[in-house]
Design an enzyme around this catalytic site. Structure first.
Site, short mmCIF file in Angstrom:
data_model
loop_
_atom_site.label_atom_id
_atom_site.label_comp_id
_atom_site.label_asym_id
_atom_site.label_seq_id
_atom_site.Cartn_x
_atom_site.Cartn_y
_atom_site.Cartn_z
N THR A 13 0.82 -1.22 0.00
CA THR A 13 0.00 0.00 0.00
C THR A 13 0.85 1.27 0.00
O THR A 13 0.47 2.28 -0.60
CB THR A 13 -0.94 -0.02 1.23
OG1 THR A 13 -1.77 -1.17 1.13
CG2 THR A 13 -1.82 1.20 1.30
N SER A 54 1.74 -7.46 -0.91
CA SER A 54 2.43 -8.44 -0.07
C SER A 54 1.75 -9.82 0.01
O SER A 54 2.41 -10.79 0.35
CB SER A 54 2.77 -7.88 1.30
OG SER A 54 1.66 -7.87 2.14
N THR A 85 1.66 -4.47 4.24
CA THR A 85 1.52 -4.81 5.66
C THR A 85 0.96 -6.21 5.89
O THR A 85 1.10 -6.76 6.97
CB THR A 85 0.63 -3.79 6.37
OG1 THR A 85 -0.64 -3.76 5.71
CG2 THR A 85 1.26 -2.41 6.37
N ASP A 86 0.30 -6.80 4.87
CA ASP A 86 -0.35 -8.11 5.08
C ASP A 86 0.65 -9.20 5.50
O ASP A 86 0.33 -10.03 6.35
CB ASP A 86 -1.10 -8.55 3.82
CG ASP A 86 -2.37 -7.73 3.58
OD1 ASP A 86 -2.79 -7.00 4.50
OD2 ASP A 86 -2.94 -7.82 2.48
N1 ASP Z 1 -2.75 -5.53 0.82
C1 ASP Z 1 -1.65 -4.64 1.06
C2 ASP Z 1 -0.34 -5.42 0.97
O1 ASP Z 1 0.00 -6.10 1.92
C3 ASP Z 1 -1.79 -4.03 2.40
C4 ASP Z 1 -0.69 -3.09 2.78
O2 ASP Z 1 0.29 -2.90 2.11
O3 ASP Z 1 -0.87 -2.51 3.84
O4 ASP Z 1 0.33 -5.30 -0.03
#
Ligand code: ASP
Length: 320
Positions: A13, A54, A85-86
């Site tokens: 993200t 991710s 973050t995932d």
């Molecule tokens: N879905 C996103 C990822 O993990 C969430 C994020 O980056 O916070 O790429």
């Protein structure tokens, strides 16, 4: 003295943008590459190492990051990795289990993409640069910096789907805080066994238990493909008795099985002696993994198997 920081962008993200409909989409032009660096004495060298959401990150990508860190670490004073973050906690844990150099290695990300209201990407990115260029951050293992906190890779986990304070360390709390003028540490990371892997492969799935479970999920596993298994047990480390019976047959076939709790907080240990209780499970040969959630226990077992650990050595490492 000028601090040289290597930034490895991997996607997520923090590198994305919301489109006209509000859906968050990937972008070839990472907005973090346009952030002007206000930090005095910090020289940033950045590289778009990957550009993946991710959920698409695999252990092989984590290994590639480790090899890159090993190859370039001598030329830098610290490393920042931006990541979705995932699965950020998994990449952080993987790197923390490798033979990383003692310079600060910091992962960060964002909960809101670059053009959303209250976007946290630039703030977290600059916080990560501050932490990576601070001498106090050296030799603390891999660090996760989000929302003004510094967490140890081993314990941190994503706790909320969207909140910017999603990254928490349930059992221990953070290692430190990022204040306006300084980074304040009140804990050190513990020493740990580290590996220098050159390849990573194998199938180690996570099976969660639930009330009324028998052996239905375990019967679906292709045992010829299976290298190990993580069981996400109830409470202190207990499972239904029918599931326990099936696990015993897998243990007899030589499949290593490790157990963690499905509870958000606390540590699994063998307490109950009834059928399916932790005392029986451990006696049967299941490893009780301390202080890791299921996704990190899975990486721990995968890493150990790729490092060639077996028998008592494998048990000692998994339970250590
Ligand atoms: N879905 C996103 C990822 O993990 C969430 C994020 O980056 O916070 O790429």
């Amino acid at each position: 003295m000028i601090k040289k920081i290597l930034v490895l962008h991997t996607g997520g993200t923090i590198s994305m943008q919301a489109d006209a409909s509000g859906a968050v989409v990937t972008s070839q032009d990472n907005p973090m590459n346009h952030v002007s660096n206000p930090l005095e004495g910090v020289e940033v060298h950045s590289l778009d190492f990957l550009n993946l959401p991710s959920p698409h990150i695999k252990p092989k990508h984590m290994l590639d990051l480790y090899q890159k860190i090993k190859q370039d670490a001598d030329f830098y004073d610290g490393i920042v990795i931006t990541h979705g973050t995932d699965t950020l906690e998994e990449t952080a844990y993987f790197l923390d289990t490798m033979e990383i150099p003692q310079i600060p290695i910091v992962l960060t990300g964002a909960m809101r993409s670059s053009n959303e209201l209250g976007s946290d990407g630039v703030y977290n990115y600059l916080s990560a640069l501050r932490v990576a260029s601070d001498d106090k951050s050296a030799d603390k293992g891999v660090l996760v910096v989000m929302n003004d906190e510094v967490h140890a890779a081993k314990y941190v986990t994503k706790t909320h789907t969207t909140n910017v304070s999603t990254f928490q360390t349930p059992t221990h709390g953070p290692l430190g805080l990022i204040m306006k003028q300084e980074v304040l540490y009140f804990k050190n990371a513990e020493p740990r066994v580290r590996f220098d892997l050159h390849s990573i492969e194998g199938l180690v799935p996570i099976i969660p238990v639930y009330a009324g479970m028998t052996d239905e999920l375990l019967n679906m596993l292709d045992l010829d493909q299976l290298n190990g298994l993580i069981i996400q047990a109830f409470g202190a480390g207990n499972i239904p008795k029918e599931t326990a019976k099936k696990l015993e047959t897998l243990l007899q076939k030589g499949i290593p099985i490790a157990l963690v709790s499905r509870c958000f907080n606390g540590i699994a240990e063998p307490v109950y002696a009834y059928q399916g209780g932790g005392v029986q499970l451990r006696r049967a040969g299941i490893f009780f993994v301390k202080e890791l959630n299921a996704q990190k226990a899975r990486l721990k077992l995968l890493i150990a198997l790729n490092a060639g650990l077996k028998g008592q050595e494998l048990r000692n490492y998994m339970e250590g």
